[in-house]
Design a protein around this motif. Sequence first.
Motif, mmCIF file in Angstrom:
data_model
loop_
_atom_site.group_PDB
_atom_site.id
_atom_site.type_symbol
_atom_site.label_atom_id
_atom_site.label_comp_id
_atom_site.label_asym_id
_atom_site.label_seq_id
_atom_site.Cartn_x
_atom_site.Cartn_y
_atom_site.Cartn_z
ATOM 1 N N GLN A 80 -12.514 36.823 39.188
ATOM 2 C CA GLN A 80 -11.693 36.432 38.045
ATOM 3 C C GLN A 80 -12.525 35.821 36.918
ATOM 4 N N PHE A 81 -13.563 35.082 37.289
ATOM 5 C CA PHE A 81 -14.361 34.363 36.286
ATOM 6 C C PHE A 81 -15.189 35.315 35.418
ATOM 7 N N PHE A 82 -15.256 36.607 35.771
ATOM 8 C CA PHE A 82 -15.963 37.578 34.921
ATOM 9 C C PHE A 82 -15.369 37.620 33.512
ATOM 10 N N LEU A 83 -14.089 37.282 33.381
ATOM 11 C CA LEU A 83 -13.447 37.280 32.067
ATOM 12 C C LEU A 83 -14.060 36.252 31.126
ATOM 13 N N ALA A 84 -14.823 35.310 31.685
ATOM 14 C CA ALA A 84 -15.482 34.313 30.842
ATOM 15 C C ALA A 84 -16.439 34.966 29.850
ATOM 16 N N ASN A 85 -16.914 36.175 30.137
ATOM 17 C CA ASN A 85 -17.780 36.882 29.196
ATOM 18 C C ASN A 85 -17.018 37.256 27.926
ATOM 19 N N VAL A 86 -15.750 37.586 28.088
ATOM 20 C CA VAL A 86 -14.900 37.860 26.921
ATOM 21 C C VAL A 86 -14.667 36.559 26.152
ATOM 22 N N THR A 87 -14.424 35.490 26.894
ATOM 23 C CA THR A 87 -14.210 34.183 26.273
ATOM 24 C C THR A 87 -15.414 33.792 25.425
ATOM 25 N N ASN A 88 -16.601 34.043 25.934
ATOM 26 C CA ASN A 88 -17.807 33.684 25.203
ATOM 27 C C ASN A 88 -17.913 34.427 23.867
ATOM 28 N N ILE A 89 -17.518 35.694 23.844
ATOM 29 C CA ILE A 89 -17.532 36.468 22.599
ATOM 30 C C ILE A 89 -16.526 35.896 21.604
ATOM 31 N N ILE A 90 -15.336 35.540 22.103
ATOM 32 C CA ILE A 90 -14.308 34.935 21.249
ATOM 33 C C ILE A 90 -14.833 33.644 20.620
ATOM 34 N N VAL A 91 -15.483 32.824 21.439
ATOM 35 C CA VAL A 91 -16.015 31.542 20.965
ATOM 36 C C VAL A 91 -17.072 31.767 19.887
ATOM 37 N N GLY A 92 -17.966 32.756 20.092
ATOM 38 C CA GLY A 92 -18.988 33.052 19.098
ATOM 39 C C GLY A 92 -18.387 33.467 17.760
ATOM 40 N N ILE A 93 -17.349 34.323 17.803
ATOM 41 C CA ILE A 93 -16.692 34.793 16.572
ATOM 42 C C ILE A 93 -16.000 33.637 15.853
ATOM 43 N N VAL A 94 -15.250 32.831 16.605
ATOM 44 C CA VAL A 94 -14.537 31.688 16.013
ATOM 45 C C VAL A 94 -15.517 30.722 15.363
ATOM 46 N N THR A 95 -16.629 30.447 16.038
ATOM 47 C CA THR A 95 -17.631 29.536 15.491
ATOM 48 C C THR A 95 -18.208 30.068 14.187
ATOM 49 N N ALA A 96 -18.565 31.357 14.174
ATOM 50 C CA ALA A 96 -19.202 31.952 12.999
ATOM 51 C C ALA A 96 -18.255 32.061 11.812
#
Length: 573
Positions: A80-96
Amino acid sequence: MQHYMFDWAEYSVFIMMLTLSALIGLYFGCFRSEQNSEFVYLLGGKSMTTIPIAVSLVSSYISAITLLGVPTEIYTNGTQFFLANVTNIIVGIVTAVIYLPVFYKLQLVSLYEYSLVLFSHSVRLIASFMNTVSLITFIPIVIYGPALAFNQVSGVPVHVISPIICLVCIFYTTLGGLKAVVWTDTLQGALMLMATAAIALIGLHKVGGLNNVIQAAKEGNRIEFFNFDPDPTARLSFWSLIFGLSFTWTAQLAVNPGVVQRFIALPTYRQAQWSIILMTIGVDVFAMLTMTIGMIMYAEYQTCDPLKAKVINRADQILPHFVLDVAGKIKGLPGLFFAGIVSAALSTMSTSLNTLAATIFKDFIVPYMQQKTIEDSASMILKLIVIVTGIICTLFILVIENLGHILEMASSFGGMTTGASLGIFTLGILFPRANNWGALGGGLVSMLLMSWIFIGNQVVTALGLINYPAKPTRIDGCTNLTAFEIHNITSMNAAAALNSTTNGDVFYLYKISVFHYGLISCLLVILVGMPISLLTGKNHQIPHHDLLSPLLHKWLPATQTEVSTSEVSLRRM
């Protein structure tokens, strides 16, 4: 089950890494005289380049929590925690898109000066205090994991290795400032990548390839990606990973003073944007490697779980045990891997200590000093703060070792405090009508309520009233156990599994998953802060465009296009 321990080759690699880190600090501290300048000590003189900054961000963001906690999470609870890779992309976009344009434009050494410019000195102190508490509680978690792993492979007590790791980190951070931190991060990041990739490849070969890994995961009911259980008390689900964890990680990236400090250390905004892109890619590469190692570990121990077989004492020790199992005969490789784990801890700790020094100095000391005194003693005070906070964090390890798994500890501590900080900054950046009273009210309510929930959760967990059942494991293939021992252990585990549920009498808020803490904490600030702002802000003026996200500019009335340097300086006093 053969068990290897460190020998001269492993110790040599490990000591070499610590020595190189210390030498980098010695170089920048003793042979670069400009380090006596506050500007150079905290921002590297704005002469840093994109690649080292990006690698430094990856090294700090990954931390030993990822290298140790994520494989254990996958091994214990499935994919289930593999979805954290998607979360990381979301976080990068929001930050930028939302936060970086504002913070880079303002070029504030202490991120919390933003709270002063937009709101008030009181809000700045609250935000700074929450960040200080967050880092002082987070650093011991980062150090405890590698110390526990090193204890597993060397027999050196946790209370001996922890101070040694901390002292090396305090030494090079104190002497070298940001440049030493960034360049040691670069060295340590390369070491982490090589070690992690090597263990993944050797482990994959040992279990017979990727097909065997996937087959073992299917047989062990480990394949799970889309658990849509809407219950917030469920430990891990699609919602807690994509939404809950997104807020916690955004708080740890977008409004993290140490991260923003690196962004503004770059000469151009374009370089800062590229550093986020490269960091996001790097973090996902590391995450995929550690998650894959977790699946490989399960394939290796599918029929003989080391924890149930009493080969190890805690679930967090599975990875060190696995590394020695699959690579123990390759001289130097286990030492390289554990040097990588300790490198991750050093990287995160050095970044955090540098951040603490900047925050405490700029927000709690400078307002009470004369300008001449600041110029003469800034470097000395900053170094003293690093030493004192480093010692405090080292002592806190005595508390951390009595708590739960490191991944959950990091999520709960981080979500409780940094989530409120994210709420305050988001209130200012995305809500033009927000005012000082709203930020104060929202911040205080969030901080108090989340502290209450966190303490309650820790108490009921310690009392055994909350238990999350892990995926089933087996011991029928253990060669170090007799048939009688296997029968007894299986019977006891079956009985324990029947009780591995959440007690219905526990107060509901205490049962909420720690992976939701960042989301709840941030939303509390906004949901409380906005009504207060609207009720108390009848004469409130729209802030300068530079203080708000560019996403809002086209809907705002015309204002000054820049926040003048004189105004910022005046507000700081």
